[in-house]
Scaffold this motif. Structure first.
Motif, short mmCIF file in Angstrom:
data_model
loop_
_atom_site.label_atom_id
_atom_site.label_comp_id
_atom_site.label_asym_id
_atom_site.label_seq_id
_atom_site.Cartn_x
_atom_site.Cartn_y
_atom_site.Cartn_z
N GLN A 1 29.76 35.01 27.50
CA GLN A 1 28.96 35.71 28.50
C GLN A 1 29.39 35.32 29.91
O GLN A 1 29.43 36.16 30.81
CB GLN A 1 27.47 35.38 28.29
N PHE A 2 29.73 34.05 30.10
CA PHE A 2 30.19 33.59 31.40
C PHE A 2 31.46 34.33 31.81
O PHE A 2 31.61 34.73 32.98
CB PHE A 2 30.44 32.08 31.36
N MET A 3 32.38 34.51 30.88
CA MET A 3 33.61 35.23 31.19
C MET A 3 33.33 36.68 31.55
O MET A 3 33.98 37.25 32.45
CB MET A 3 34.57 35.16 30.00
N GLU A 4 32.35 37.30 30.90
CA GLU A 4 31.96 38.66 31.26
C GLU A 4 31.41 38.70 32.69
O GLU A 4 31.70 39.62 33.46
CB GLU A 4 30.90 39.17 30.28
N GLU A 5 30.62 37.70 33.04
CA GLU A 5 30.04 37.67 34.39
C GLU A 5 31.09 37.37 35.45
O GLU A 5 31.04 37.91 36.56
CB GLU A 5 28.91 36.64 34.43
N ILE A 6 32.07 36.53 35.11
CA ILE A 6 33.17 36.27 36.04
C ILE A 6 34.00 37.54 36.24
O ILE A 6 34.44 37.85 37.36
CB ILE A 6 34.05 35.11 35.54
N ALA A 7 34.23 38.28 35.16
CA ALA A 7 34.97 39.55 35.27
C ALA A 7 34.25 40.49 36.22
O ALA A 7 34.89 41.18 37.04
CB ALA A 7 35.13 40.19 33.90
N TRP A 8 32.94 40.53 36.14
CA TRP A 8 32.16 41.35 37.07
C TRP A 8 32.27 40.83 38.50
O TRP A 8 32.47 41.60 39.44
CB TRP A 8 30.69 41.38 36.64
N LEU A 9 32.18 39.51 38.67
CA LEU A 9 32.27 38.92 40.01
C LEU A 9 33.61 39.23 40.66
O LEU A 9 33.69 39.46 41.87
CB LEU A 9 32.06 37.40 39.92
N GLU A 10 34.68 39.24 39.86
CA GLU A 10 36.01 39.48 40.40
C GLU A 10 36.33 40.97 40.56
O GLU A 10 37.36 41.31 41.17
CB GLU A 10 37.06 38.84 39.48
N SER A 11 35.49 41.83 40.04
CA SER A 11 35.75 43.27 40.08
C SER A 11 35.51 43.83 41.48
O SER A 11 34.92 43.18 42.35
CB SER A 11 34.86 44.00 39.08
N THR B 1 42.00 31.19 28.16
CA THR B 1 42.69 32.11 29.08
C THR B 1 42.67 33.53 28.52
O THR B 1 42.41 34.49 29.26
CB THR B 1 44.15 31.66 29.29
N GLN B 2 42.92 33.67 27.24
CA GLN B 2 42.85 35.00 26.62
C GLN B 2 41.44 35.55 26.69
O GLN B 2 41.25 36.76 26.92
CB GLN B 2 43.31 34.90 25.16
N LEU B 3 40.46 34.70 26.53
CA LEU B 3 39.06 35.13 26.64
C LEU B 3 38.78 35.69 28.03
O LEU B 3 38.12 36.72 28.19
CB LEU B 3 38.16 33.92 26.36
N TYR B 4 39.31 35.03 29.03
CA TYR B 4 39.15 35.48 30.42
C TYR B 4 39.85 36.82 30.64
O TYR B 4 39.29 37.74 31.25
CB TYR B 4 39.71 34.42 31.37
N LEU B 5 41.06 36.95 30.15
CA LEU B 5 41.84 38.17 30.36
C LEU B 5 41.22 39.38 29.65
O LEU B 5 41.35 40.52 30.11
CB LEU B 5 43.27 37.98 29.89
N GLU B 6 40.55 39.14 28.53
CA GLU B 6 39.98 40.23 27.75
C GLU B 6 38.57 40.61 28.20
O GLU B 6 38.03 41.63 27.75
CB GLU B 6 39.95 39.84 26.27
N ALA B 7 37.98 39.81 29.08
CA ALA B 7 36.60 40.08 29.50
C ALA B 7 36.53 41.30 30.40
O ALA B 7 37.49 41.66 31.07
CB ALA B 7 36.05 38.85 30.23
#
Length: 273
Positions: free
Chosen positions: A222-232, A267-273
């Motif tokens: 869930q944190f990676m999903e939220e970081i993906a949103w923050l970086e969008s 890292t893969q988890l981050y890239l796929e979020a």
């Protein structure tokens, strides 16, 4: 929870929400990689006021860690005693999500398994919180929290968001100058690398943290999903979680089970979020 309580108490999340909830506009907590959290609890036990507990340390941190784990594993009625060591390590974080006790450092029987709390109940409390930071990503958690609060936070927080929440702009040393205090409970060393511990030690840690691992696994994704949103482009529009943070964590967090049964690659988890 109330500012005067933040960082000073170790109440259970469930107790805080019930007793202090009417005074708080925002409910949050922090989770840590269960393996590293158990190691941290051991180090606290060994080095913080050692005259208070009943363990006899005879060797290196690694050998004494095994002595401490052997007392707690296998879990059962014979090893509920904390030996005055401040807390019992069995699923400590998920017990704080499910226990109605004020400070569930020890084991309480509340209609269920005292060693392994109900994972559904722990998961429910996790999702009911407004914000959950991760110790492994403390800087990125700050960025996420400050952006979410925005107009409801301080000018200093907004300046931190603008100046530090970007790759290449932040160092961990800066945290010490931003009004943050790392509370150290003992004078012993702090071990961040636990992956290279012997397998017999890691297997005992795994046994003690089954529910904690399940909850942390959910929180990490869930944190990676939220970081993906923050970086969008819908938010900051720039990278915040950087390679120099992810790479060292790849081996340390690989023990977490992925959906396909393989090891987690953060890292893969981050890239796929």
């Amino acid at each position: 929870f109330p500012v005067h309580r933040a960082g000073q108490e170790e109440f259970s999340v469930l107790w805080q929400r019930k007793k202090l909830g009417t005074k708080a506009a925002y409910h949050s907590t922090s989770l840590r990689s269960p393996r590293h959290h158990v190691m941290s609890m051991f180090m606290h036990c060994k080095y913080f006021r050692p005259e208070k507990h009943q363990f006899q340390w005879n060797g290196t941190d690694e050998t004494d860690f095994k002595v401490w784990l052997d007392h707690h594993v296998p879990m059962g009625p014979h090893n509920r005693d904390m030996h005055r060591c401040h807390f019992h390590p069995a699923n400590y974080q998920s017990r704080h999500l499910t226990s109605s006790a004020r400070r569930p450092h020890g084991l309480e029987v509340e209609g269920g398994d005292p060693f392994e709390p109900n994972v559904t109940a722990a998961n429910r409390t996790y999702w009911e919180l407004d914000f959950v930071s991760l110790t492994e990503f403390v800087h990125e958690s700050r960025c996420l929290l400050y952006y979410r609060l925005k107009s409801n936070t301080t000018p200093e927080a907004l300046a931190y968001l603008d100046n530090n929440c970007r790759c290449g702009a932040h160092t961990h040393d800066e945290d010490k100058t931003e009004g943050n205090v790392h509370v150290s409970h003992h004078k012993g060393t702090h071990r961040s690398n636990v992956r290279d511990l012997p397998e017999d030690i890691l297997s005992k840690v795994n046994e003690l943290t089954r529910i904690d691992v399940a909850i942390y696994n959910i929180a990490l994704r869930q944190f990676m999903e939220e970081i993906a949103w923050l970086e969008s482009k819908a938010a900051l529009g720039r990278r915040v979680l950087c390679d120099d943070v992810l790479k060292p964590l790849e081996p340390e967090l690989s023990y977490l089970p992925a959906a396909d049964g393989r090891e987690t690659n953060v890292t893969q988890l981050y890239l796929e979020a």
